[in-house]
Design an enzyme around this catalytic site. Sequence first.
Site, PDB file in Angstrom:
ATOM      1  N   GLY A 208      -2.661   3.929   3.070  1.00 22.42           N
ATOM      2  CA  GLY A 208      -3.630   3.859   1.980  1.00 22.42           C
ATOM      3  C   GLY A 208      -4.560   2.667   1.992  1.00 22.42           C
ATOM      4  O   GLY A 208      -5.281   2.451   1.011  1.00 22.42           O
TER       5      GLY A 208
ATOM      6  N   SER B  59       0.840  -1.197   0.000  1.00 21.52           N
ATOM      7  CA  SER B  59       0.000   0.000   0.000  1.00 21.52           C
ATOM      8  C   SER B  59       0.871   1.242   0.000  1.00 21.52           C
ATOM      9  O   SER B  59       2.026   1.203   0.440  1.00 21.52           O
ATOM     10  CB  SER B  59      -0.893   0.018   1.237  1.00 21.52           C
ATOM     11  OG  SER B  59      -0.132   0.357   2.398  1.00 21.52           O
ATOM     12  N   ASP B  60       0.321   2.345  -0.495  1.00 25.77           N
ATOM     13  CA  ASP B  60       0.921   3.621  -0.160  1.00 25.77           C
ATOM     14  C   ASP B  60       0.720   3.817   1.340  1.00 25.77           C
ATOM     15  O   ASP B  60      -0.181   3.218   1.943  1.00 25.77           O
ATOM     16  CB  ASP B  60       0.295   4.757  -0.973  1.00 25.77           C
ATOM     17  CG  ASP B  60       1.268   5.913  -1.184  1.00 25.77           C
ATOM     18  OD1 ASP B  60       2.188   6.064  -0.353  1.00 25.77           O
ATOM     19  OD2 ASP B  60       1.112   6.663  -2.161  1.00 25.77           O
ATOM     20  N   TRP B  61       1.551   4.634   1.934  1.00 32.67           N
ATOM     21  CA  TRP B  61       1.595   4.734   3.399  1.00 32.67           C
ATOM     22  C   TRP B  61       0.265   5.285   3.933  1.00 32.67           C
ATOM     23  O   TRP B  61      -0.103   6.416   3.687  1.00 32.67           O
ATOM     24  CB  TRP B  61       2.766   5.597   3.815  1.00 32.67           C
ATOM     25  CG  TRP B  61       4.037   4.845   4.066  1.00 32.67           C
ATOM     26  CD1 TRP B  61       4.843   4.981   5.160  1.00 32.67           C
ATOM     27  CD2 TRP B  61       4.678   3.853   3.248  1.00 32.67           C
ATOM     28  NE1 TRP B  61       5.936   4.120   5.064  1.00 32.67           N
ATOM     29  CE2 TRP B  61       5.853   3.419   3.903  1.00 32.67           C
ATOM     30  CE3 TRP B  61       4.350   3.267   2.016  1.00 32.67           C
ATOM     31  CZ2 TRP B  61       6.699   2.440   3.382  1.00 32.67           C
ATOM     32  CZ3 TRP B  61       5.195   2.297   1.488  1.00 32.67           C
ATOM     33  CH2 TRP B  61       6.351   1.895   2.174  1.00 32.67           C
TER      34      TRP B  61
END
Length: 738
Positions: A267, A263-265
């Site tokens: 997200g 994931s994006d941080w």
Amino acid sequence: MNNPLRNILAAALLTACAATATAQRYPTRLLDHEPQITAIINGMTLEEKIAMLHGKNMFSSEGIPRLNIADMEYADGPFGIREEMEPHSWNSAHLTTDSATFFPTGSALAATWSTEWAYAYGRAMSREARLRGKDMILGPAINIQRIPTGGRTYEYLSEDPLLSGLLAAAYTRGAQDDGTAVCLKHFALNNQEDYRGFVDVRISDRAMHEIYLKPFEMAVREGDAWGIMAAYNKVNGRWCSENAQLLTTILRRQWQFPGMVISDWGGVHSTVDAVTAGMNVEMPGSRYFGQALLDSVRAGTVSEDVINQRVREILRVRMAVEPVAKDVANRTPVGNAPEMEVALQVARRAIVLLKNDGLLPLDLRRVRRIAVIGENAVTPMALGGVGAGVKTRREVTPLDGLRALLPPQVKITYAPGYKSYDRASRDQHLSPQQAGDAKLVAQAVKAARQADLVIFFAGDNREVETEGSDRKSITLPSGQDALARALAASRRPVVTVLVAGGPVDVTAVEESSGALLVSWFNGSMGGTALAEVLTGAVAPSGKLPMSWPRRLGDVPAYALGTYPQQVENSQGDIFVGLVNNRRGDRSRQQLLAPYAEESLVGYRWYDGRDQAPAYPFGHGLSYATFRYSAPDAVATADGIDVHFTLTNTSAVDGEEVAQVYVSRPQSAIERPVKELKAFRRVALKAGEQQRVTVTIRRADLCHWDEQAQTWMLEPGSLNILIGGSSADLPLSITANCM
């Protein structure tokens, strides 16, 4: 005439081409350890499996300590390895060995139009990642530059999917051939920073595949990318981190991706939906993939078979990347000569000469006093703003580069001319469009009048162009337009250098300058490369990887009113909130981003309206001049080989980026006026002539068929256009698409 037999044959041909286009995938090393991985999974506890599926520290996720399988260590930054952070915060660890090379940012790399140097760039990044103990680089960043104001335009590559895809695949191969996994980001359609934490992109399947997913597909299929980062936004109603169409149907099934998705941080938004859709690792915490996931498996809501598959995909990457021992990492300084040389070579080829009325290269027989004006001449660009940055060992600023290269008899006078926007000065109610400082302008004009030549450094900085927010305009900040006009009024010749990651409004500086260049955020050696170009030691050869509009209203998303969106009560950016220990932008407001222009992004839009931008896609001048002649085209099993003669008609050595576009005005399918289908960088000595071959690949001639959900090739004639930019195509030839 409607011929039934011809229709049947055409349909058969379409099917065959679709099979060719979608079945091809380059070999992957990720499947070399399947029996060993199966044995490992069979010996793991459920708790050990769950521990691998979420962040352990800010930039690492768990291995299997009992089995001596190392953690996964992530390196933030697609253009330089970020400094070490404290394990559970965004605070620096304050090491003395974690500096790195600041490589030219994404738009600068794309301006080289060089797959060879993109490969070298990836290898150099990997060498530094290995010394720093990293397993996966969080890059390259390859989203399409839909709007020029996008906060991460400088990180991304191009408005064109083919250029982006070929460079991304080369970067990927370079890094992974050296031993470090890449993590392509941000998947998918993360084309704006404003409200990215809850915006919902609405787009047709065809435009999505042909424009926005194409670079990712190429990097997966042709580059064998081992990692993917899911974006913050939604696509067609579902978060990217739990979007089964993106993560399962397209990524895993259509592209046969065997690697891992992180994931994006901050997200991730769910447990069951995200893990079943194909998410492997929640970063940086365990809100959804920790105890909640363990409970879901024990309750039978998530099958342990799904968990086993997610663990398998992580272990494939872990087994392909040799771990670096903790007592070895960060012991050897990085930012060394070989990597700095790659940064220099890329920077040289990235600089774009937009305009030249004969001022360049500098004639040092006549120019003995130079006034260097503008804070961007002395401002380091490795750090600033929010997000990716590099604590570099060295950054040569433009003024440094000029002072080092110019002979002693040339006197350089520096004046700042303007005060750059600094995000830390918000308490003073400053903005990028703050008015100029009259005193600084007067000092700059005085310096100009005492010089033979003015070099004006305009543009943005890393505070103006930043992750987490989009620019509100492309007007040059800090009163630079007024300064440019004041410098022109000094009646001294002016060379303007634009330091920026994306397009700016060039109206004032174009009128005020005899020469105009773009030097981007060009890395640790950017100042050296620029001085070489200004003095003629190196001929400029960069080409714009995106169109530069005359005004924002000309850009399709602005012209159609789909951007910017209006939001009430936004809680701020999701990532900025995470960094500042706030909840961030978790607004439930349904904010739509309809991509009404469909595939007509950048030059495709301007071509369709017969509208000239300020500078077209692919534009870039040189001190050398080139002539194109004698075109020919030959169909092959893999596509079409395009031949032409390229001649350097000048007394200057140079490099030209030859570009090949295809137009299909008789197509039964709606298409842009023309599309880039191939390119090649060619080096020619003064007076040299070369017969050049550029291949248009069959797969790149296909279109996405929404009904069949696959790539199709429409047979028929096509026009092949050849030249030095999207607006300068002197050669044309007709060929058949079979």
